[in-house]
Enzyme design. Structure first.
Site, mmCIF file in Angstrom:
data_model
loop_
_atom_site.group_PDB
_atom_site.id
_atom_site.type_symbol
_atom_site.label_atom_id
_atom_site.label_comp_id
_atom_site.label_asym_id
_atom_site.label_seq_id
_atom_site.Cartn_x
_atom_site.Cartn_y
_atom_site.Cartn_z
ATOM 1 N N CYS A 7 0.756 -1.193 0.014
ATOM 2 C CA CYS A 7 0.152 0.187 0.001
ATOM 3 C C CYS A 7 0.842 1.310 -0.134
ATOM 4 C CB CYS A 7 -1.096 -0.016 1.233
ATOM 5 S SG CYS A 7 -2.086 -1.128 1.349
ATOM 6 N N ARG A 59 3.695 -0.505 -4.855
ATOM 7 C CA ARG A 59 3.705 -0.977 -3.466
ATOM 8 C C ARG A 59 2.205 -1.818 -3.498
ATOM 9 N NH1 ARG A 59 6.879 1.210 0.129
ATOM 10 N NH2 ARG A 59 5.556 0.978 1.778
ATOM 11 N N TRP A 108 -2.886 -2.456 -1.818
ATOM 12 C CA TRP A 108 -2.563 -3.802 -2.032
ATOM 13 C C TRP A 108 -3.735 -4.719 -0.949
ATOM 14 C CZ3 TRP A 108 -0.898 -8.480 1.084
ATOM 15 C CH2 TRP A 108 -0.404 -9.235 0.155
ATOM 16 N N ASN A 166 -1.572 2.083 5.541
ATOM 17 C CA ASN A 166 -0.872 1.008 5.280
ATOM 18 C C ASN A 166 -0.357 0.043 6.282
ATOM 19 O OD1 ASN A 166 1.481 -0.518 3.985
ATOM 20 N ND2 ASN A 166 2.844 0.997 4.056
ATOM 21 N N GLY A 167 -0.561 -1.185 6.185
ATOM 22 C CA GLY A 167 -0.103 -2.092 7.230
ATOM 23 C C GLY A 167 -1.215 -2.981 7.674
ATOM 24 N N GLU A 205 17.021 -17.991 -8.771
ATOM 25 C CA GLU A 205 16.609 -16.394 -9.198
ATOM 26 C C GLU A 205 15.927 -16.307 -10.449
ATOM 27 O OE1 GLU A 205 15.936 -13.855 -7.532
ATOM 28 O OE2 GLU A 205 15.989 -12.428 -8.977
ATOM 29 N N LYS A 239 12.267 -15.266 -11.325
ATOM 30 C CA LYS A 239 11.950 -14.060 -12.339
ATOM 31 C C LYS A 239 10.784 -14.613 -13.365
ATOM 32 C CE LYS A 239 13.008 -11.520 -10.545
ATOM 33 N NZ LYS A 239 13.728 -11.143 -9.514
ATOM 34 N N GLU A 292 7.339 -15.084 -11.620
ATOM 35 C CA GLU A 292 6.528 -13.963 -11.004
ATOM 36 C C GLU A 292 6.115 -12.748 -12.037
ATOM 37 O OE1 GLU A 292 8.749 -11.280 -8.265
ATOM 38 O OE2 GLU A 292 10.490 -11.388 -9.233
ATOM 39 N N HIS A 326 17.017 -37.007 -8.397
ATOM 40 C CA HIS A 326 16.355 -37.264 -7.399
ATOM 41 C C HIS A 326 14.754 -36.944 -7.269
ATOM 42 C CE1 HIS A 326 20.128 -38.564 -5.341
ATOM 43 N NE2 HIS A 326 20.355 -37.518 -5.658
ATOM 44 N N LYS A 369 5.899 -4.470 -4.299
ATOM 45 C CA LYS A 369 7.353 -4.547 -4.472
ATOM 46 C C LYS A 369 7.899 -4.424 -3.047
ATOM 47 C CE LYS A 369 11.612 -2.842 -6.296
ATOM 48 N NZ LYS A 369 11.954 -4.150 -6.624
#
Ligand code: M6R
Length: 615
Positions: A2, A27, A74, A100-101, A488, A492, A495, A511, A610
């Site tokens: 947010c 955000r 968000w 925000n929170g 990584e 990438k 996402e 395995h 983010k």
């Protein structure tokens, strides 16, 4: 997550808030809203969707006024819809609030307020807080100021918040507070700004105050900026000077921030090393940790705590520190670490890695480690962020603002700083020979130039992307220090393109994951020439024997893998410890092109934000 923006001054608040919200959309982008005071009324407009959708909705509405608050959401409590969007208003519509929170005890508070006659419109925790503020203010029969009412209400709140409150009956004040979610106050000439980070205010002022946890601020054009703690202690604002440039917040001719940030890496890696490394003088020095150098040298072990991409950087750091400085390393998901009752003591050094410096899980992990007596070192990108302020010492990555939600240049900058740190500590400890130390310094200095040549692979990578863009799954394999690169690469891809991808140590394939391999399955392998090269070649053979498609990152001049792989991307030769700095980049480009070809929103992938400021 947010984003919050607020303004009080002489300019049109709406223009500043909308522009600021666009900068903070990284955000969260589930909904957006504003509350604007035009000296007569408090107009609240909010809409599901992006800031652009809000703008369209507001097109024919009254946007006048030079005080207002704004929010980009968000979603946590309640689905993304118009009603759950912020700002939320008190029952009597006198006050509006952006948040925000997470208010953790909102259910209890809501139950009590409902019993006392409050009616709620939304599913959010935020609406509960503004009703609580209203009740405290109204019950005091105006013996309390709104500022005091907010302060008292916050004493009843458990959880995390950055909030801004606007008052219909006083178009001359904003009240803001923070606990565990960031909030910056910008001080201009006859105007104030508030935002979750400094980007919305950078073209107006360089003077900022980072609110501390548990602080509440009153902003008024008449009385200025006053700060107290929620426990009612007066505080003197400490003004920082911003070192941020407007052009770093724009796309600069690129189609997406992510692409721009991928291309910035030769420069951002260079910036991470600037003033810290000089091979001609055999010098590595990180000023920010100098005072704690001995403590790190003497550490019985290092514990890296981080999330997501930063956790992958920590894994690279594990190889670097164990090899160069011979200190045992544990790499922990911050979110798991704190719930495990971990054994931490005063000889431990905890290294927190975070681009944003605001990740709630990482913050919580370091708070716990600090309480147990460990020394806390930070590696953050955002200057003045919560993590950077909570640590005992640290080094900024200096990668510049990273706006694309998918982390790219922040990762390579983190790895660069970790390399410098491991070299500095290894040298001090005497666990690295002078010859190797000097060789690595020279090599590290040459990475930006080598990366320029990696970026010329773009058109080759675009072709590979078009071949595999419709895949449903992908496997990424690497060994040793390149295993985190595989992780990584997979992160990438998933996402931003929503293709399921997994990273594995190459030898682990047999395995289990080998069962997935068929002619549909692209397998991306880091097969550069280092100690595990032969073994990786065998792993590639195993994939080919099962008709899998192999796309390999190889060292320039390699012949063997070139022959057996379906596609290859050649990167320059470097020391095996530095390969991650080069090998990560082709995977970033590949994910980018696949996502663009699949028409995904590259910079703002679905469901993500983010800066993850909820636990
Ligand atoms: O700001 P941080 O580095 O603490 O963020 C950690 C993760 O949320 C972040 O790396 C996330 O995984 C990115 N979306 C990865 O691209």
């Amino acid at each position: 997550m947010c984003g919050i923006v607020a303004y009080i001054g002489k300019q049109t608040a709406y223009d500043i808030i909308i522009k600021g919200l666009k900068r903070l959309e990284y955000r969260g982008y589930d909904s957006a809203g504003v509350a604007l005071h035009n000296s007569k009324s408090l107009n609240v407009y909010k809409k599901k969707g992006k800031v652009a959708d809000l703008e369209t909705f507001i097109d024919d509405k009254d946007i006048s006024g030079s005080i207002g608050i704004g929010h980009t959401r968000w979603a946590t409590h309640g689905p993304p819809n118009d009603i759950n969007s912020h700002p939320h208003q008190s029952g009597n519509k006198d006050f509006a609030l952006v948040h925000n929170g997470i208010i953790e005890n909102y259910a209890v508070l809501k139950e009590e307020l409902t019993q006392r006659g409050h009616q709620f419109l939304s599913d959010t925790d935020t609406e509960v807080l503004i009703h609580l503020i209203e009740e405290i203010y109204t019950n005091s029969k105006k013996s309390l100021t709104l500022f005091e009412a907010v302060r008292i209400a916050l004493n009843e709140v458990i959880g995390a918040y950055a909030i801004v409150v606007i008052n219909k009956n006083n178009p001359n004040e904003l009240i803001a507070a923070r606990k565990s979610s960031p909030l910056v106050v910008g001080i201009g000439e006859g105007e104030f700004f508030l935002a979750s980070d400094a980007t919305p205010m950078v073209e107006f002022t360089k003077n900022v105050v980072y609110l501390e946890d548990g602080e509440i601020a009153h902003l008024s054009l008449e009385t200025g900026l006053k700060i107290k703690t929620v426990a009612n202690q007066e505080k003197t604002p400490y003004i920082h000077e911003l070192e941020m440039h407007l052009e770093t917040l724009e796309k600069g001719g690129f189609d997406h921030f992510m692409l721009k940030e991928i291309y910035e890496q030769p420069q951002s890696i260079h910036d991470s090393m600037r003033g810290r490394l000089r091979s001609s003088k055999s010098m590595v020095s990180l000023g920010g940790i100098k005072d704690y150098e001995e403590k790190i040298v003497q550490a019985k072990r290092l514990i890296f705590v981080a999330c997501g991409t930063s956790w992958h950087a920590g894994l690279v750091g594990e190889y670097l520190f164990e090899d160069l400085a011979r200190i045992p390393v544990e790499v922990e998901y911050a979110s798991e670490f704190r719930y495990r009752n971990p054994i931490i003591n005063e000889d431990d050094v905890v290294i927190a890695i975070s681009q944003s410096g605001e990740t709630a899980d990482t913050l919580a992990a370091i708070k716990m480690a600090k309480e147990k007596g460990a020394t806390i070192v930070g590696i953050c990108n955002v200057v003045g962020s919560s993590i950077s302020r909570l640590t005992d010492c640290g080094s900024y990555t200096h990668a510049g603002p990273e706006i694309g939600v998918a982390s790219t240049k922040a990762f390579t900058a983190q790895v660069t700083v970790l390399t410098l740190m491991a070299l500095m500590i290894g040298k001090k400890k005497g666990t690295i020979t002078n010859q190797r130390f000097n060789r690595l310094l020279v090599e590290l200095e040459s990475i930006p130039e080598k990366l320029e040549s990696v970026l010329t692979l773009d058109s080759v990578i675009k072709k590979i992307a078009s071949t595999y863009k419709d895949s449903s799954n992908a496997l990424y394999l690497g060994r040793g220090i390149n295993f985190p690169v595989a992780l990584e690469g997979a992160l990438k891809l998933k996402e931003i393109s929503y293709i399921h991808a997994e990273g594995y140590p190459a030898a682990e394939m047999k395995h289990g994951p080998i069962a997935l391999i068929d002619e549909e399955m692209p397998v991306f392998v880091i097969a550069t020439q280092d100690t595990s090269y032969e073994k990786v070649v065998s792993n590639i053979q195993e994939v080919k024997a099962r008709k899998g498609k192999v796309i390999a990152i190889i060292t320039k001049g390699d012949k063997d893998v070139k022959e057996i792989a379906d596609h290859y991307m050649e990167i320059p030769l470097t020391d095996s410890l530095l390969v991650p700095l080069l090998a990560t980049v082709p995977f970033q480009l590949l994910s980018y092109h696949v996502a663009v070809m699949r028409e995904c929103n590259v910079d703002q992938p679905r469901n993500l934000a983010k800066s993850v400021t909820v636990e």
